[in-house]
Design an enzyme around this catalytic site. Structure first.
Site, PDB file in Angstrom:
ATOM      1  N   HIS A 113      20.317  25.123  14.440  1.00  0.00           N
ATOM      2  CA  HIS A 113      20.887  24.384  13.529  1.00  0.00           C
ATOM      3  C   HIS A 113      19.074  23.104  12.955  1.00  0.00           C
ATOM      4  CE1 HIS A 113      24.967  23.841  14.812  1.00  0.00           C
ATOM      5  NE2 HIS A 113      24.475  25.250  14.900  1.00  0.00           N
ATOM      6  N   TYR A 132      29.341  14.053  12.850  1.00  0.00           N
ATOM      7  CA  TYR A 132      29.214  12.985  13.212  1.00  0.00           C
ATOM      8  C   TYR A 132      29.699  12.325  12.544  1.00  0.00           C
ATOM      9  CZ  TYR A 132      25.226  14.603  17.134  1.00  0.00           C
ATOM     10  OH  TYR A 132      25.142  15.082  18.266  1.00  0.00           O
ATOM     11  N   PRO A 154      26.923  10.468  25.560  1.00  0.00           N
ATOM     12  CA  PRO A 154      26.315  11.687  25.130  1.00  0.00           C
ATOM     13  C   PRO A 154      25.839  12.210  23.406  1.00  0.00           C
ATOM     14  CG  PRO A 154      28.115  11.934  25.789  1.00  0.00           C
ATOM     15  CD  PRO A 154      27.924  10.439  26.284  1.00  0.00           C
ATOM     16  N   LYS A 172      21.103  13.524  24.651  1.00  0.00           N
ATOM     17  CA  LYS A 172      20.064  13.662  24.944  1.00  0.00           C
ATOM     18  C   LYS A 172      19.943  13.943  26.718  1.00  0.00           C
ATOM     19  CE  LYS A 172      17.402  12.275  21.986  1.00  0.00           C
ATOM     20  NZ  LYS A 172      17.417  13.484  21.041  1.00  0.00           N
ATOM     21  N   TYR A 192      16.352  12.624  17.136  1.00  0.00           N
ATOM     22  CA  TYR A 192      17.014  14.204  17.791  1.00  0.00           C
ATOM     23  C   TYR A 192      16.263  14.849  17.859  1.00  0.00           C
ATOM     24  CZ  TYR A 192      22.077  15.579  17.467  1.00  0.00           C
ATOM     25  OH  TYR A 192      23.395  16.594  17.419  1.00  0.00           O
TER      26      TYR A 192
HETATM   27  P1  RFL Z   1      23.845  18.260  36.929  1.00  0.00           P
HETATM   28  O1  RFL Z   1      23.861  18.600  35.863  1.00  0.00           O
HETATM   29  O2  RFL Z   1      24.647  16.834  36.741  1.00  0.00           O
HETATM   30  O3  RFL Z   1      23.237  18.143  37.832  1.00  0.00           O
HETATM   31  C1  RFL Z   1      23.085  17.738  39.848  1.00  0.00           C
HETATM   32  C2  RFL Z   1      23.242  18.993  40.329  1.00  0.00           C
HETATM   33  O4  RFL Z   1      23.443  18.964  41.722  1.00  0.00           O
HETATM   34  C3  RFL Z   1      24.909  19.081  42.696  1.00  0.00           C
HETATM   35  N1  RFL Z   1      24.182  18.012  44.081  1.00  0.00           N
HETATM   36  C4  RFL Z   1      24.222  18.642  44.338  1.00  0.00           C
HETATM   37  N2  RFL Z   1      23.765  19.601  45.828  1.00  0.00           N
HETATM   38  C5  RFL Z   1      23.134  19.290  47.119  1.00  0.00           C
HETATM   39  N3  RFL Z   1      23.164  18.451  47.644  1.00  0.00           N
HETATM   40  C6  RFL Z   1      23.920  17.177  47.178  1.00  0.00           C
HETATM   41  N4  RFL Z   1      24.487  16.230  48.152  1.00  0.00           N
HETATM   42  C7  RFL Z   1      24.345  17.197  45.204  1.00  0.00           C
HETATM   43  N5  RFL Z   1      24.887  16.408  45.384  1.00  0.00           N
HETATM   44  C8  RFL Z   1      25.441  16.724  43.772  1.00  0.00           C
HETATM   45  C9  RFL Z   1      25.639  19.277  41.783  1.00  0.00           C
HETATM   46  O5  RFL Z   1      26.414  19.923  42.548  1.00  0.00           O
HETATM   47  C10 RFL Z   1      25.021  19.553  40.048  1.00  0.00           C
HETATM   48  O6  RFL Z   1      25.196  21.218  40.093  1.00  0.00           O
HETATM   49  O7  RFL Z   1      22.117  16.793  37.252  1.00  0.00           O
HETATM   50  P2  RFL Z   1      20.722  17.121  36.045  1.00  0.00           P
HETATM   51  O8  RFL Z   1      20.234  19.130  36.716  1.00  0.00           O
HETATM   52  O9  RFL Z   1      19.795  16.298  36.352  1.00  0.00           O
HETATM   53  O10 RFL Z   1      20.766  17.567  34.741  1.00  0.00           O
HETATM   54  C11 RFL Z   1      21.740  16.439  33.844  1.00  0.00           C
HETATM   55  C12 RFL Z   1      22.486  16.751  32.288  1.00  0.00           C
HETATM   56  O11 RFL Z   1      23.306  17.889  33.427  1.00  0.00           O
HETATM   57  C13 RFL Z   1      22.906  15.834  31.495  1.00  0.00           C
HETATM   58  O12 RFL Z   1      22.353  14.789  31.773  1.00  0.00           O
HETATM   59  C14 RFL Z   1      24.071  16.561  30.603  1.00  0.00           C
HETATM   60  O13 RFL Z   1      25.277  17.545  30.658  1.00  0.00           O
HETATM   61  C15 RFL Z   1      24.413  15.539  29.592  1.00  0.00           C
HETATM   62  N6  RFL Z   1      25.099  15.927  28.466  1.00  0.00           N
HETATM   63  C16 RFL Z   1      24.104  16.198  27.324  1.00  0.00           C
HETATM   64  N7  RFL Z   1      22.743  16.013  27.466  1.00  0.00           N
HETATM   65  C17 RFL Z   1      22.648  16.806  26.477  1.00  0.00           C
HETATM   66  O14 RFL Z   1      21.661  16.923  26.601  1.00  0.00           O
HETATM   67  N8  RFL Z   1      23.504  17.111  25.473  1.00  0.00           N
HETATM   68  C18 RFL Z   1      23.974  17.195  24.808  1.00  0.00           C
HETATM   69  O15 RFL Z   1      24.837  18.195  24.006  1.00  0.00           O
HETATM   70  C19 RFL Z   1      25.250  16.555  25.951  1.00  0.00           C
HETATM   71  N9  RFL Z   1      26.479  16.343  26.160  1.00  0.00           N
HETATM   72  C20 RFL Z   1      26.360  15.735  28.270  1.00  0.00           C
HETATM   73  C21 RFL Z   1      26.828  16.262  27.061  1.00  0.00           C
HETATM   74  C22 RFL Z   1      26.955  15.574  29.299  1.00  0.00           C
HETATM   75  C23 RFL Z   1      28.609  15.587  29.589  1.00  0.00           C
HETATM   76  N10 RFL Z   1      29.522  15.042  30.458  1.00  0.00           N
HETATM   77  C24 RFL Z   1      30.539  15.693  31.019  1.00  0.00           C
HETATM   78  C25 RFL Z   1      28.387  13.993  31.289  1.00  0.00           C
HETATM   79  C26 RFL Z   1      28.223  15.998  26.793  1.00  0.00           C
HETATM   80  C27 RFL Z   1      29.506  15.889  28.118  1.00  0.00           C
HETATM   81  C28 RFL Z   1      30.637  15.823  27.618  1.00  0.00           C
HETATM   82  C1  PHB Z   2      28.159  19.194  22.595  1.00  0.00           C
HETATM   83  O1  PHB Z   2      28.322  20.328  22.359  1.00  0.00           O
HETATM   84  O2  PHB Z   2      28.966  18.937  23.354  1.00  0.00           O
HETATM   85  C2  PHB Z   2      27.401  18.245  21.945  1.00  0.00           C
HETATM   86  C3  PHB Z   2      27.101  17.971  20.648  1.00  0.00           C
HETATM   87  C4  PHB Z   2      26.585  16.834  20.205  1.00  0.00           C
HETATM   88  C5  PHB Z   2      26.455  15.374  21.294  1.00  0.00           C
HETATM   89  C6  PHB Z   2      27.387  15.574  22.299  1.00  0.00           C
HETATM   90  C7  PHB Z   2      28.244  17.201  23.114  1.00  0.00           C
HETATM   91  O3  PHB Z   2      26.182  14.838  20.932  1.00  0.00           O
END
Ligand code: RFL
Ligand code: PHB
Length: 392
Positions: free
Chosen positions: A72, A202, A294, A298, A386
Site C-alpha cells: 500500500h 481512517y 491500535p 505500531k 506511519y
Molecule cells: P503476542 O502476540 O501477544 O504474543 C505473546 C505470546 O506469548 C504467549 N504467552 C506465554 N507463553 C508461555 N508462557 C507464558 N506464561 C505465556 N504468556 C503468554 C501468548 O500465548 C502469545 O502467543 O506479543 P508480541 O509477540 O509481543 O506481539 C505483539 C503484537 O501481537 C501486538 O503488538 C499487535 O497485535 C498489536 N496490533 C497491531 N500491531 C501492528 O503493528 N499493526 C496493526 O495493524 C495492529 N493492529 C493490534 C492490531 C492488536 C489488536 N489487538 C487485538 C490487541 C489490532 C488489534 C485489534
Molecule cells: C488491521 O487491519 O487490523 C489494522 C489496520 C490499521 C490499523 C489497525 C489495525 O491502524
C-alpha cells in the site's frame, strides 16, 4: 534442559527472535502456553512497516508475504464528508507499507522454525523466571495444561516475549510503568466482502472513529469506535454496517460493500510502557514491555524492532564477549517505543470522539486534519511516522 536463549512466547516477537538467533548460529528454545492452532488464528495486526517487511525478507520469511501481501502506497483520511489521500512514497522518499496479517506472519515463522527442528514447544506455559539477576537464569514451566508436568529450562539469557499478560514483566523488580487507558474501544469485524476501497480509510466523524482495512482482495476488516465497556454481542450485523456507512459518508458516490460477518470482537485501547526493558539477563520485548492503541498500527512493528535490537546485541555478546549492546538494549528500544507511543496517541486523539467532547473539540480535530491535508510538512510528518521509525 539447557539452552543459550530461553524465549517465552510464540507471538511475532518470540518467533522472529528465534529465527534471527538461528540465522546467527545461536540456539534457543521457545515456550508457548497456547496450542499451534490458537496462535495461528488469533486475529490481530494487519499492517507491516517497510522496515518490518525488510527484516522478514532478510530472515527468510518473506516469500509468501511477497506473493500474497498487498503493498500500500498510501492511506485515506476521511473527515467532514471529504477525502484526503496521503501518498507515502512521494512524501518519504519511496517508502510504503504491506498489508499482510499477523496470523500469516506467525504461520510462516512457525513453519520455518519447525522445519529447522525447532525447538518450539506449544502448550508449554512458563510459570516463572528465576535468578534473572544472576548469571544462570532459569525458566520454570509446565507442559500439557493444569495437571501437566513441571520442568526447568536453564538459560544464559531469557527473552520475555510473552505479551501484555505474560509472566516475564513480573520478574523485573523496581521497574516503572507509564500508562493511559482510553474511554473507548474498537469493535472489529471480519467480513466476506471485497474491500470497499483499495487503501485503508481512517475516518473521523462526530459519531466516532471508523477504520476500513482488509485481509485479502475478498476479506474486509473494519473497526468502529465504541464505548469501552461494549459487548460485541450488543451489536447486530445490520447495526454495524449501518453505523459504518454513516461514519464513512462522503459527498461523492463512494459506497460501502457489505458481506457476511465471520468474526466480531471488542478491543480495549491503552498505552503502556514498562521501563527498563531489562533486568540482568532477562530482556522484555514486544507487548510484554509496551502497548500502543491500535490506531497507528505500531504494536507488531515495535515488537519486530525490539527483537532485531536484541538479536544484534546477543550476537555481539557471543561473538566478542562484550556486553555493550546488551547494556544499551533498553534505552535503544525505548527511544523508538516512545516515538510510537507519541504517534499512536496523536492519531488516536485526532480521530476519536472522547466522551464529553465539545463542539470546540470537534472543530479543532477537523482543523488538525485540514492542516495535514493542506501542508506538505504536516502530511510528511504523518507519512514518516506511519511508514516507520528506524530500528536501533
Ligand atoms: P503476542 O502476540 O501477544 O504474543 C505473546 C505470546 O506469548 C504467549 N504467552 C506465554 N507463553 C508461555 N508462557 C507464558 N506464561 C505465556 N504468556 C503468554 C501468548 O500465548 C502469545 O502467543 O506479543 P508480541 O509477540 O509481543 O506481539 C505483539 C503484537 O501481537 C501486538 O503488538 C499487535 O497485535 C498489536 N496490533 C497491531 N500491531 C501492528 O503493528 N499493526 C496493526 O495493524 C495492529 N493492529 C493490534 C492490531 C492488536 C489488536 N489487538 C487485538 C490487541 C489490532 C488489534 C485489534
Ligand atoms: C488491521 O487491519 O487490523 C489494522 C489496520 C490499521 C490499523 C489497525 C489495525 O491502524
Amino acid at each position: 534442559m539447557r539452552t543459550t536463549v530461553g524465549i517465552i512466547g510464540a507471538g511475532p516477537a518470540g518467533l522472529l527472535l528465534a529465527r534471527l538467533l538461528h540465522g546467527a548460529g545461536i540456539d534457543s528454545v521457545v515456550l508457548e502456553s497456547r496450542d499451534r492452532a490458537y496462535v495461528e488464528r488469533r486475529q490481530r495486526a494487519g499492517i507491516l512497516e517497510q522496515g518490518t517487511v525488510d527484516v522478514l525478507r532478510a530472515a527468510g520469511a518473506g516469500e509468501r508475504m511477497d506473493r500474497e501481501g498487498l503493498r500500500h502506497d498510501g492511506i485515506e483520511l476521511r473527515f467532514a464528508r471529504r477525502r484526503h489521500r496521503v501518498d507515502f512514497p512521494a512524501l518519504t522518499g519511496g517508502r510504503s507499507v504491506m498489508v499482510y496479517a499477523q496470523t500469516e506472519v506467525c504461520k510462516d515463522l512457525i513453519a520455518l522454525q519447525l522445519a529447522d527442528g525447532g525447538p518450539l514447544l506449544f502448550e508449554t506455559e512458563a510459570l516463572a523466571v528465576e535468578g534473572a539477576g544472576g548469571d544462570r537464569p532459569r525458566l520454570r514451566f509446565r507442559h500439557g495444561g493444569a495437571g501437566g508436568s513441571e520442568d526447568v529450562l536453564e538459560c544464559d539469557y531469557v527473552a520475555g516475549c510473552d505479551g501484555f499478560r505474560g509472566v516475564a514483566r513480573r520478574a523485573v523488580p523496581d521497574g516503572r510503568t507509564f500508562e493511559r487507558t482510553y474511554p473507548f474501544g474498537w469493535l472489529g469485524i471480519l467480513a466476506d466482502a471485497a474491500p470497499s476501497h483499495d487503501e485503508l480509510v481512517y475516518a473521523r466523524h462526530d459519531r466516532g472513529f471508523a477504520l476500513l482495512s482488509m485481509r485479502s482482495p475478498s476479506v474486509s476488516r473494519l473497526y468502529l469506535q465504541v464505548p469501552a465497556d461494549t459487548d460485541a454481542g450488543d451489536w447486530s450485523d445490520e447495526e454495524i454496517w449501518d453505523e459504518l456507512e454513516r461514519r464513512f459518508e462522503t459527498d461523492d458516490d463512494w459506497t460501502l460493500r457489505r458481506g457476511h460477518i465471520t468474526q466480531k470482537s471488542v478491543t480495549p485501547m491503552r498505552s503502556h510502557v514498562h521501563e527498563p526493558m531489562r533486568h540482568g539477563r532477562l530482556f522484555l520485548a514486544g507487548d510484554a514491555a509496551h502497548i500502543v492503541p491500535p490506531t497507528g498500527a505500531k504494536g507488531l512493528n515495535l515488537a519486530v524492532g525490539d527483537v532485531v535490537t536484541l538479536a544484534r546485541a546477543l550476537v555481539h555478546r557471543v561473538a566478542t564477549g562484550s556486553e555493550e549492546l546488551l547494556d544499551a538494549y533498553s534505552a535503544t528500544c525505548l527511544r523508538r517505543v516512545w516515538q510510537a507511543e507519541r504517534f499512536s496517541y496523536d492519531l488516536t486523539t485526532l480521530l476519536h470522539r472522547a466522551p464529553g467532547a465539545t463542539p470546540f473539540d470537534d472543530r479543532l480535530q477537523v482543523a488538525r486534519l485540514d492542516r495535514i491535508a493542506s501542508s506538505r510538512a504536516a502530511e510528511t510528518d504523518l507519512a514518516e511516522a506511519y511508514t516507520g521509525f528506524p530500528i536501533g
